[in-house]
Design a protein around this motif. Structure first.
Motif, PDB file in Angstrom:
ATOM      1  N   LEU A  34      -9.878  -8.091  -5.049  1.00 25.39           N
ATOM      2  CA  LEU A  34      -9.045  -6.885  -4.951  1.00 25.39           C
ATOM      3  C   LEU A  34      -9.885  -5.641  -5.159  1.00 25.39           C
ATOM      4  CD1 LEU A  34      -6.355  -8.604  -6.985  1.00 25.39           C
ATOM      5  CD2 LEU A  34      -5.771  -7.427  -4.867  1.00 25.39           C
ATOM      6  N   GLY A  35      -9.564  -4.634  -4.395  1.00 23.82           N
ATOM      7  CA  GLY A  35     -10.283  -3.376  -4.517  1.00 23.82           C
ATOM      8  C   GLY A  35      -9.320  -2.221  -4.712  1.00 23.82           C
ATOM      9  N   TRP A  36      -9.876  -1.138  -5.239  1.00 25.55           N
ATOM     10  CA  TRP A  36      -9.135   0.109  -5.379  1.00 25.55           C
ATOM     11  C   TRP A  36      -9.832   1.207  -4.580  1.00 25.55           C
ATOM     12  CZ3 TRP A  36      -4.450   1.007  -7.495  1.00 25.55           C
ATOM     13  CH2 TRP A  36      -3.937   0.059  -8.378  1.00 25.55           C
ATOM     14  N   PHE A  37      -9.010   2.013  -3.935  1.00 27.91           N
ATOM     15  CA  PHE A  37      -9.486   3.128  -3.129  1.00 27.91           C
ATOM     16  C   PHE A  37      -8.638   4.354  -3.451  1.00 27.91           C
ATOM     17  CE2 PHE A  37     -12.128   0.921   0.061  1.00 27.91           C
ATOM     18  CZ  PHE A  37     -11.778  -0.394  -0.204  1.00 27.91           C
ATOM     19  N   ARG A  38      -9.093   5.491  -2.993  1.00 25.58           N
ATOM     20  CA  ARG A  38      -8.272   6.688  -3.075  1.00 25.58           C
ATOM     21  C   ARG A  38      -8.558   7.579  -1.877  1.00 25.58           C
ATOM     22  NH1 ARG A  38     -11.108   9.668  -8.293  1.00 25.58           N
ATOM     23  NH2 ARG A  38     -13.087  10.238  -7.254  1.00 25.58           N
ATOM     24  N   GLN A  39      -7.597   8.430  -1.588  1.00 22.34           N
ATOM     25  CA  GLN A  39      -7.768   9.390  -0.509  1.00 22.34           C
ATOM     26  C   GLN A  39      -7.128  10.711  -0.924  1.00 22.34           C
ATOM     27  OE1 GLN A  39      -6.481   8.139   3.400  1.00 22.34           O
ATOM     28  NE2 GLN A  39      -7.883   9.585   4.358  1.00 22.34           N
ATOM     29  N   ALA A  40      -7.952  11.726  -0.991  1.00 17.80           N
ATOM     30  CA  ALA A  40      -7.482  13.068  -1.306  1.00 17.80           C
ATOM     31  C   ALA A  40      -7.167  13.794  -0.007  1.00 17.80           C
ATOM     32  CB  ALA A  40      -8.547  13.822  -2.096  1.00 17.80           C
ATOM     33  N   PRO A  41      -6.326  14.811  -0.076  1.00 21.15           N
ATOM     34  CA  PRO A  41      -5.975  15.558   1.139  1.00 21.15           C
ATOM     35  C   PRO A  41      -7.212  16.105   1.841  1.00 21.15           C
ATOM     36  CG  PRO A  41      -4.525  16.153  -0.661  1.00 21.15           C
ATOM     37  CD  PRO A  41      -5.595  15.284  -1.250  1.00 21.15           C
ATOM     38  N   ASP A 103     -15.132 -17.482  -1.767  1.00 19.19           N
ATOM     39  CA  ASP A 103     -16.123 -17.412  -2.834  1.00 19.19           C
ATOM     40  C   ASP A 103     -15.710 -16.378  -3.867  1.00 19.19           C
ATOM     41  OD1 ASP A 103     -18.341 -15.599  -0.603  1.00 19.19           O
ATOM     42  OD2 ASP A 103     -16.652 -14.887  -1.790  1.00 19.19           O
ATOM     43  N   ASP A 104     -16.562 -16.182  -4.848  1.00 16.97           N
ATOM     44  CA  ASP A 104     -16.274 -15.276  -5.956  1.00 16.97           C
ATOM     45  C   ASP A 104     -17.061 -13.977  -5.841  1.00 16.97           C
ATOM     46  OD1 ASP A 104     -16.661 -15.069  -9.492  1.00 16.97           O
ATOM     47  OD2 ASP A 104     -14.755 -14.975  -8.410  1.00 16.97           O
ATOM     48  N   TYR A 105     -17.471 -13.650  -4.633  1.00 17.65           N
ATOM     49  CA  TYR A 105     -18.292 -12.461  -4.421  1.00 17.65           C
ATOM     50  C   TYR A 105     -17.513 -11.176  -4.681  1.00 17.65           C
ATOM     51  CZ  TYR A 105     -20.863  -8.824  -1.965  1.00 17.65           C
ATOM     52  OH  TYR A 105     -21.502  -7.654  -1.650  1.00 17.65           O
ATOM     53  N   VAL A 106     -18.201 -10.182  -5.211  1.00 17.47           N
ATOM     54  CA  VAL A 106     -17.644  -8.847  -5.325  1.00 17.47           C
ATOM     55  C   VAL A 106     -18.743  -7.852  -5.022  1.00 17.47           C
ATOM     56  CG1 VAL A 106     -18.077  -8.584  -7.831  1.00 17.47           C
ATOM     57  CG2 VAL A 106     -16.228  -7.282  -6.722  1.00 17.47           C
ATOM     58  N   GLY A 107     -18.416  -6.803  -4.295  1.00 18.26           N
ATOM     59  CA  GLY A 107     -19.398  -5.794  -3.936  1.00 18.26           C
ATOM     60  C   GLY A 107     -18.750  -4.705  -3.130  1.00 18.26           C
ATOM     61  N   PRO A 108     -19.538  -3.766  -2.652  1.00 18.86           N
ATOM     62  CA  PRO A 108     -18.988  -2.634  -1.913  1.00 18.86           C
ATOM     63  C   PRO A 108     -18.651  -2.946  -0.461  1.00 18.86           C
ATOM     64  CG  PRO A 108     -21.362  -2.452  -2.010  1.00 18.86           C
ATOM     65  CD  PRO A 108     -20.995  -3.660  -2.835  1.00 18.86           C
ATOM     66  N   ASP A 109     -18.991  -4.143  -0.010  1.00 15.01           N
ATOM     67  CA  ASP A 109     -18.857  -4.486   1.396  1.00 15.01           C
ATOM     68  C   ASP A 109     -17.780  -5.521   1.668  1.00 15.01           C
ATOM     69  OD1 ASP A 109     -21.695  -6.804   1.609  1.00 15.01           O
ATOM     70  OD2 ASP A 109     -20.278  -6.370  -0.009  1.00 15.01           O
ATOM     71  N   LEU A 110     -16.835  -5.674   0.757  1.00 14.15           N
ATOM     72  CA  LEU A 110     -15.706  -6.560   1.039  1.00 14.15           C
ATOM     73  C   LEU A 110     -14.927  -6.026   2.233  1.00 14.15           C
ATOM     74  CD1 LEU A 110     -14.387  -7.216  -2.599  1.00 14.15           C
ATOM     75  CD2 LEU A 110     -15.762  -8.730  -1.171  1.00 14.15           C
ATOM     76  N   THR A 111     -14.335  -6.928   2.966  1.00 17.27           N
ATOM     77  CA  THR A 111     -13.520  -6.534   4.116  1.00 17.27           C
ATOM     78  C   THR A 111     -12.075  -6.871   3.801  1.00 17.27           C
ATOM     79  OG1 THR A 111     -13.967  -8.680   5.121  1.00 17.27           O
ATOM     80  CG2 THR A 111     -15.356  -6.843   5.795  1.00 17.27           C
ATOM     81  N   TYR A 112     -11.264  -5.858   3.698  1.00 22.15           N
ATOM     82  CA  TYR A 112      -9.918  -6.009   3.170  1.00 22.15           C
ATOM     83  C   TYR A 112      -8.911  -6.329   4.272  1.00 22.15           C
ATOM     84  CZ  TYR A 112     -12.045  -4.300  -1.046  1.00 22.15           C
ATOM     85  OH  TYR A 112     -12.851  -4.164  -2.148  1.00 22.15           O
ATOM     86  N   ASP A 113      -8.098  -7.305   3.957  1.00 23.55           N
ATOM     87  CA  ASP A 113      -7.110  -7.787   4.920  1.00 23.55           C
ATOM     88  C   ASP A 113      -5.747  -7.142   4.741  1.00 23.55           C
ATOM     89  OD1 ASP A 113      -8.766 -10.551   3.851  1.00 23.55           O
ATOM     90  OD2 ASP A 113      -8.830 -10.083   6.001  1.00 23.55           O
TER      91      ASP A 113
END
Length: 125
Positions: A34-41, A103-113
């Motif tokens: 799981l990842g968290w993101f944000r988007q400002a105006p 797998d149990d990988y975590v990093g900045p390059d996950l591809t979110y479904d």
């Protein structure tokens, strides 16, 4: 299919803390990172960090490292984003996302479904 619902957003004073939650349903919770993101105006979506599916290892963007903490409760099918020392520039819509993995990988390059609808965080200065 995975459904993600964020909550916990709102108005907070600068310097204060806020914890966001993301409740998941529809598929075994431990089957995805799981990842968290944000988007400002007016800005592009920004990656904040992620947590692996089993061990709970985390990865953070440099911009929030030391202030934000991601955790997950597999028993509650929920991932959290604890935000401390909030600044006006943290004002944004915050999203969680799921990457189904073997797998149990975590990093900045996950591809979110799958993505949640987002929750608004407003930090007043």
């Amino acid at each position: 299919q995975v459904q993600l619902v964020e909550s916990g957003g709102g108005l907070v004073q600068a310097g204060g803390p806020l914890r966001l939650s993301c409740a998941a349903s529809g598929r075994t919770f431990s089957s995805y990172a799981l990842g968290w993101f944000r988007q400002a105006p007016g800005k592009e979506r920004e990656f904040l960090g992620a947590i692996s599916r089993w061990s709970g290892r985390t990865y953070y963007a440099d911009s929030v490292k030391g202030r934000f903490t991601i955790s997950r409760d597999n028993a509650k099918n929920t991932v959290y984003l604890q935000m401390n020392s909030l600044k006006a520039e943290d004002t944004a819509v915050y999203y969680c996302a799921a990457d189904i993995r073997l797998d149990d990988y975590v990093g900045p390059d996950l591809t979110y479904d799958y993505w949640g609808q987002g929750t608004q965080v407003t930090v007043s200065s």
